[in-house]
Design an enzyme around this catalytic site. Structure first.
Site, PDB file in Angstrom:
ATOM      1  N   SER A 305       0.842  -1.064   0.066  1.00 32.99           N
ATOM      2  CA  SER A 305       0.032   0.124  -0.084  1.00 32.99           C
ATOM      3  C   SER A 305       0.887   1.232  -0.060  1.00 32.99           C
ATOM      4  CB  SER A 305      -0.960  -0.117   1.206  1.00 32.99           C
ATOM      5  OG  SER A 305      -1.804  -1.111   1.495  1.00 32.99           O
ATOM      6  N   HIS A 382      -7.740   0.084   5.795  1.00 33.26           N
ATOM      7  CA  HIS A 382      -7.144  -1.297   6.229  1.00 33.26           C
ATOM      8  C   HIS A 382      -7.363  -1.951   7.545  1.00 33.26           C
ATOM      9  CE1 HIS A 382      -5.952  -2.135   2.107  1.00 33.26           C
ATOM     10  NE2 HIS A 382      -5.071  -1.040   1.935  1.00 33.26           N
TER      11      HIS A 382
END
Length: 452
Positions: A305, A382
């Site tokens: 990410s 997340h």
């Protein structure tokens, strides 16, 4: 087929309702028809009771809105705020009734009275064919206006309130995107990719066609050909620490049977008008479970990410007179970040590495924004979905965008399927950042290694 049938049915209802409305307006005379403004259309739609005429009015209202330019649209939003807010007299009466009676009926009336009239207006506009998509686009216009008109925020809040129920996880549909997906959707995947730009059709095919690649998108039944969010996945032999090998053009693919890890390397929200609307947690878990059913050999589900706000945060900490996140020694070393192409020179790169990773450990574990949530938006997504903060990756993205936004840093979040609900609850209740023990040790000891 079902969507087409439903659309045709709405069209038929709308046309019949249109005839009823026209006959009624003919009786009022041409002058009344000519003066029928958009706000008056809203009032008529709210006061109407017939389904057919309601569908037709909603369709006419949307058509009239589409003809407006920027100024009149802002005026329309002002009217939504001032003329279609709460009915204060009704609220006062409902409060008095509740104070006197305290009954379930009084409570229900108080609840209904406290709802702004524009919420019911939006529901009725949604009756028109394509109404959902039109309202999402209308909110995009409102978001543009909010840049200078913060007073319109209450209207935006009502959009978000309704969209949050209309677009909840229970009604979303997961579809796999591959080379056989209709071109109209593939074109939108290219256009909406927000993390790692898809350069052309060949680049898209490299991401969705090989046996070690997957792409999944969530759709809403009312937006059949419009993806809401999509996830790009690569199968790898281990947890990756850089994006270039995944996006590379070398054409090498991994036989899925040899893969142990599914890597979510790009997650893109597609509809700007749904910004701030949660589609529900555990979307990534749903994708992971879909992949696991297909390939039981996969034992790890991780992300690679970006950290889009890290460079800006680090710059502000360096500029501050004192910082809890950065020691004076680290501040002196991080001055190399101001040099062009600092990462391409071994000396400056080595001097920056550990101080930057120490600062990053603080940023992800301690830095907080409003309401005590983590400062990083990707982390919020997340962690809210039940992931664990697993690892920081030094110079994992040395593209211009990666250096500018995150000093080249990327992050692995681990989705342990058995722990997702537990991690989500810890984050939702106490904003706890679940992290690998080495991440915590790095912060406590003020030391950090790229290999932990």
């Amino acid at each position: 087929m079902n969507t087409s049938f439903f659309g045709d049915m709405l069209q038929t209802i709308s046309e019949r309702g249109r005839a009823l409305i026209d006959r009624a307006r003919d009786r009022r005379g041409d002058a009344a028809a000519r003066s029928h403004s958009l706000v008056e259309l809203c009032e008529e739609l709210l006061s109407g009771r017939g389904e057919a005429s309601g569908v037709a009015l909603a369709r006419e209202l949307l058509a009239s809105y589409d003809e407006l330019t920027t100024g009149p649209r802002i005026a329309f939003f002002e009217a939504l705020m001032t003329k279609f807010g709460v009915d204060r007299e009704r609220i006062d009466a409902a409060v008095d009734a509740w104070a006197r009676e305290g009954t379930e009926e009084a409570a229900a009336e108080l609840h209904q009275a406290s709802e702004p009239r524009r919420q019911e207006l939006f529901r009725r506009i949604n009756l028109a064919g394509g109404g959902t998509a039109a309202l999402v686009a209308m909110r995009e216009d409102l978001m543009d206006a909010l840049v200078r008109r913060e007073d319109l925020a209450s209207v935006d809040q009502d959009f978000v309130h309704l969209f949050s129920s209309w677009f909840n996880r229970g009604v979303l549909v997961l579809r796999r995107i591959d080379w056989s997906t209709p071109a109209i959707i593939l074109e939108k995947i290219i256009r909406y990719e927000a993390v790692h730009q898809i350069r052309d059709w060949d680049d898209l095919r490299r991401r969705i066609d090989p046996p070690d690649r997957r792409c999944y998108a969530f759709f809403h039944p009312a937006l059949n050909d419009e993806p809401l969010i999509f996830v790009e996945v690569a199968f790898t032999a281990g947890i990756p620490d850089a994006i270039a090998p995944i996006l590379g053009k070398d054409g090498n693919t991994l036989v899925p049977e040899r893969a142990s890890t599914a890597v979510f390397y790009s997650i893109s929200n597609c509809q700007r008008g749904l910004t701030g609307v949660s589609f529900g947690h555990f979307l990534i878990k749903q994708v992971a479970e879909e992949i696991a059913r297909e390939n039981a050999r996969l034992s790890r589900f991780v992300t690679l990410s970006p950290a889009p706000n890290f460079a800006e945060w680090l710059k502000s900490e360096r500029a501050a007179e004192s910082s809890k996140a950065i020691s004076p020694e680290d501040r002196a070393a991080l001055v190399h970040l101001d040099s062009p192409n600092w990462w391409q020179t071994a000396k400056t790169r080595d001097e920056v590495e550990e101080p930057l990773l120490r600062a990053a450990a603080w940023y992800f574990l301690r830095a907080r924004g409003r309401n005590g949530v983590p400062a990083d938006p990707v982390a919020r997504f997340h962690l809210g979905n039940g992931a664990r903060l697993e690892r920081l990756n030094w110079l994992a993205d040395v593209s211009d965008k990666g250096i500018e936004q995150s000093c080249g840093l990327m992050v692995n979040y681990l989705y342990e399927l058995d722990d997702i609900e537990k991690n989500h609850e810890a984050y939702a209740r106490q904003r706890t950042v679940i992290a690998h023990w080495m991440m915590v040790a790095a912060l406590i000891l003020r030391r950090c290694s790229p290999s932990y």
